[in-house]
Write an enzyme that holds these catalytic residues in place. Sequence first.
Site, short mmCIF file in Angstrom:
data_model
loop_
_atom_site.label_atom_id
_atom_site.label_comp_id
_atom_site.label_asym_id
_atom_site.label_seq_id
_atom_site.Cartn_x
_atom_site.Cartn_y
_atom_site.Cartn_z
N VAL A 209 0.84 -1.20 0.00
CA VAL A 209 0.00 0.00 0.00
C VAL A 209 0.87 1.25 0.00
O VAL A 209 0.61 2.21 -0.73
CB VAL A 209 -0.97 0.00 1.21
CG1 VAL A 209 -1.77 1.29 1.24
CG2 VAL A 209 -1.90 -1.20 1.15
N LYS B 8 10.47 -1.36 9.72
CA LYS B 8 10.91 -2.28 10.76
C LYS B 8 12.17 -3.03 10.34
O LYS B 8 13.05 -3.28 11.15
CB LYS B 8 9.78 -3.30 11.04
CG LYS B 8 9.65 -3.71 12.49
CD LYS B 8 8.29 -4.37 12.77
CE LYS B 8 8.17 -5.75 12.13
NZ LYS B 8 6.90 -6.41 12.45
N LYS C 7 -8.31 -1.60 9.98
CA LYS C 7 -9.68 -1.80 10.48
C LYS C 7 -9.71 -2.37 11.89
O LYS C 7 -10.54 -1.99 12.70
CB LYS C 7 -10.47 -2.68 9.52
CG LYS C 7 -9.86 -4.05 9.27
CD LYS C 7 -9.90 -4.43 7.81
CE LYS C 7 -8.90 -3.63 7.02
NZ LYS C 7 -8.58 -4.17 5.70
N ILE D 172 -14.22 1.65 -2.11
CA ILE D 172 -15.60 2.16 -2.07
C ILE D 172 -15.67 3.30 -1.06
O ILE D 172 -15.33 3.12 0.10
CB ILE D 172 -16.60 1.06 -1.67
CG1 ILE D 172 -16.49 -0.14 -2.61
CG2 ILE D 172 -18.03 1.61 -1.66
CD1 ILE D 172 -17.40 -1.29 -2.25
N GLY E 269 -2.15 -14.81 -3.52
CA GLY E 269 -2.01 -13.70 -2.58
C GLY E 269 -3.30 -13.06 -2.14
O GLY E 269 -3.29 -12.02 -1.50
N GLU F 186 -4.36 -14.90 3.25
CA GLU F 186 -3.14 -15.00 4.05
C GLU F 186 -2.81 -16.47 4.32
O GLU F 186 -3.66 -17.35 4.19
CB GLU F 186 -3.34 -14.30 5.41
CG GLU F 186 -3.81 -12.88 5.32
CD GLU F 186 -2.74 -11.92 4.85
OE1 GLU F 186 -1.54 -12.17 5.11
OE2 GLU F 186 -3.09 -10.93 4.18
N ASP G 206 -12.43 -10.06 9.89
CA ASP G 206 -12.12 -8.86 9.11
C ASP G 206 -13.38 -8.07 8.73
O ASP G 206 -13.46 -6.87 8.99
CB ASP G 206 -11.29 -9.26 7.88
CG ASP G 206 -11.13 -8.13 6.89
OD1 ASP G 206 -10.15 -7.38 7.01
OD2 ASP G 206 -11.99 -7.98 6.00
N LYS H 129 -14.82 -4.11 10.01
CA LYS H 129 -15.35 -3.08 9.10
C LYS H 129 -16.78 -2.72 9.48
O LYS H 129 -17.17 -1.54 9.45
CB LYS H 129 -15.29 -3.59 7.66
CG LYS H 129 -13.87 -3.78 7.17
CD LYS H 129 -13.83 -4.57 5.86
CE LYS H 129 -12.39 -4.79 5.41
NZ LYS H 129 -12.29 -5.84 4.37
N GLY I 162 -6.33 -4.88 -2.33
CA GLY I 162 -5.31 -4.61 -3.33
C GLY I 162 -4.60 -3.32 -3.02
O GLY I 162 -5.16 -2.41 -2.43
#
Lengths: 413, 413
Positions: free
Chosen positions: A15, A39, A97, A128, A179, A182, A193, A197, A294
């Site tokens: 990202v 890191k 999130k 979105i 990908g 995970e 997840d 959200k 993505g």
Amino acid sequence: MSTKIKLGLFGFGCVGQGLYNVLNQTEGIKAEIVKICIKNPNKKRSLSADYFTLEKDEILFNEDINVVVEMIDDAEAAFQIVKTALQNGKAVVSANKKMIADHFDELYQLQKQYNAPLLYEASACASIPIIRNLEEYYDNDLLGAVEGIFNGSTNYILTKIFKDNIDFDTALKQAQEIGFAETDPTLDVEAYDPKYKLCIILAHTFGLFVKPEEVFNYGIQNLSTFDIQYANEKGYKIKLIAFCRKVDNKIVAGVLPRFIKPDNKLYNIENEYNGILVESAFTESQFFAGKGAGSNPTGSAVLSDISALTYSYKYEYKKHNRGAKVELTDDFSIDLYVRYSTANPIDTKLFTNIKESYANHESAYIVGSINFAALRQSDLIKRKDINLIVAADTKFEKLQNSIQSLEEETVAL
Amino acid sequence: MSTKIKLGLFGFGCVGQGLYNVLNQTEGIKAEIVKICIKNPNKKRSLSADYFTLEKDEILFNEDINVVVEMIDDAEAAFQIVKTALQNGKAVVSANKKMIADHFDELYQLQKQYNAPLLYEASACASIPIIRNLEEYYDNDLLGAVEGIFNGSTNYILTKIFKDNIDFDTALKQAQEIGFAETDPTLDVEAYDPKYKLCIILAHTFGLFVKPEEVFNYGIQNLSTFDIQYANEKGYKIKLIAFCRKVDNKIVAGVLPRFIKPDNKLYNIENEYNGILVESAFTESQFFAGKGAGSNPTGSAVLSDISALTYSYKYEYKKHNRGAKVELTDDFSIDLYVRYSTANPIDTKLFTNIKESYANHESAYIVGSINFAALRQSDLIKRKDINLIVAADTKFEKLQNSIQSLEEETVAL
């Protein structure tokens, strides 16, 4: 805030690099990356070494930096970074999130106390623009419900299952290989997840701040070929649906798989796409869809937040501040398909109304109405030989008293 | 602007009454109707007579009023009202797509000159928050295309045709009976209404101000049962699609019917709903859908603009102000289904590439690539015995030089 944005980045993964690329390619926003905290000093980087530091304070206490962009995985470390940044009066953009859902009220208070904005459009359904739309556009509207596909990984898996006619394990493996899932897929597959959200969406839809633990999530981990065959025979797909809805002035919310009919706008939302249905009294039904994952869609949402900071945008939390007294309830009825092994029957008394039942020598199912509170306390949600899928036409109604069960013999072989 | 909104309304039809109802039912916005200017003093009204006036100056020069809401049909009268209101420093909210499209540049200049905002979210696709999303969220994005169903009346007619298997005239009559099409349906059916909306969208997508006359529109008025049968056989629906798209740094735009395949998100947008696809470099494909007409969806969008005025929101026209030098072009190739009467052949030299041709003793069609500029100059767009529908998989490419026509005999009987 000056219109010139000077960025300090935490993390430089997909990202972060996407963000760097976008910043380089667009003229629309005047923002400059000053420092990037990482890191691992040994990873090969595409930028000059001058950009990088291992010391978070080089960003958090850097007076040249006015916007901190937090893009690291560890939710607790992220919270400490965001907290310190806000305390230092810096604007913060985050896509984390879990961190935001876990600390919603604290983050709300910190923003007020230090008069520093925290924006997180990328945290819910990536590309979105749902949070800003709920916050801005629907503010004066009487919102009734928000529901949809909030998780790209599981939607990719479910798409593969129905398109390529493969089983869950094969689809999961394929998603991991490219990908989209995970190595440890628990957060996605068990619907944590999308629940994080949903917690964020709840705050901007109904002004309701809830802890993730309060919201029920049930994933697609127990999906069997029997369930898939059932859906195929009925012409349904199965999608993992997060929902929140006003029922009798209380809010029902949760994440569960649901059968979806072809005329539902979510039916064609495939692969890593997310889709969101918004119902309100005056606009009636609205629909939003876009890539839910993505590096570019997420990077674009992060950049959009950065852009909004140039004109001092902040979330007003109007619905929350208005002090509307809404609360979550589990006291509602939901229509559920419950598939179990015939050898190990379930307690049919859980159902207030049995609509269908079936059994062969291996598998059995019941479709019926069930009290959501009773469901959450039952062993149905724990047994590995059971799968739960919400019926396509379920209503979320306040529980009625009448109990109409079919005779038990119809469900036994 | 003070946060207390004092409204002067022009017109009190469906949308005005919807707005009044919404204002009464929501607590989220502090706005008060001071005066309503109407044309017909004899109509029975649901409000006290004190609200009403026949004199527009009682609103336009009323110092108690800070927001003018223009909801009348006559585009030129509306423009004079909006102009005077802006000149008097009042904020204006309008849903009048024709007025805004016809006077876009003047309205932009007036806003700058008098530092008064004009908002018009309801003018394009009613309840879909597309203008603010394009303006705000996609500002820093590299937008590639916006296209979709911008007209509810024709979408209702097309839905009826394909669902109930009826012809165009019957569907139009049904739409008129239930109020989804005007007695004179020309503006909708011949695609002027979606063109006005497209002009507004063009300004907020690419910063391009164009006059409606520059943009090509072709409606569904020539749709025959032959065309409908062709679509049904291929598994397509026909939708009236407005589009704008960046091709080689120029903009192609227009409104034409198009064959839509089941995997297109617009396929399931039915009845009076609108749907919009947005393509950009980083978010990739986005989709919005919602009611495109009706007093409540429109009233809700108007109210949302009023709400935005409480925090001094205005369109920044950033893409236009950036001075990006984009312009419209007709120099591109489009794949078109052209149906005509066999007795009256068409000039096949118009096609740069013929992909299919068919003829029986009554009707014939050609599917092929055609230069958009040549199309606009040809008699194809004027002949009543011809219908044009864009191919499902059309690309909008800069024209190639190679001309590959099938031999003429294959298209003659």
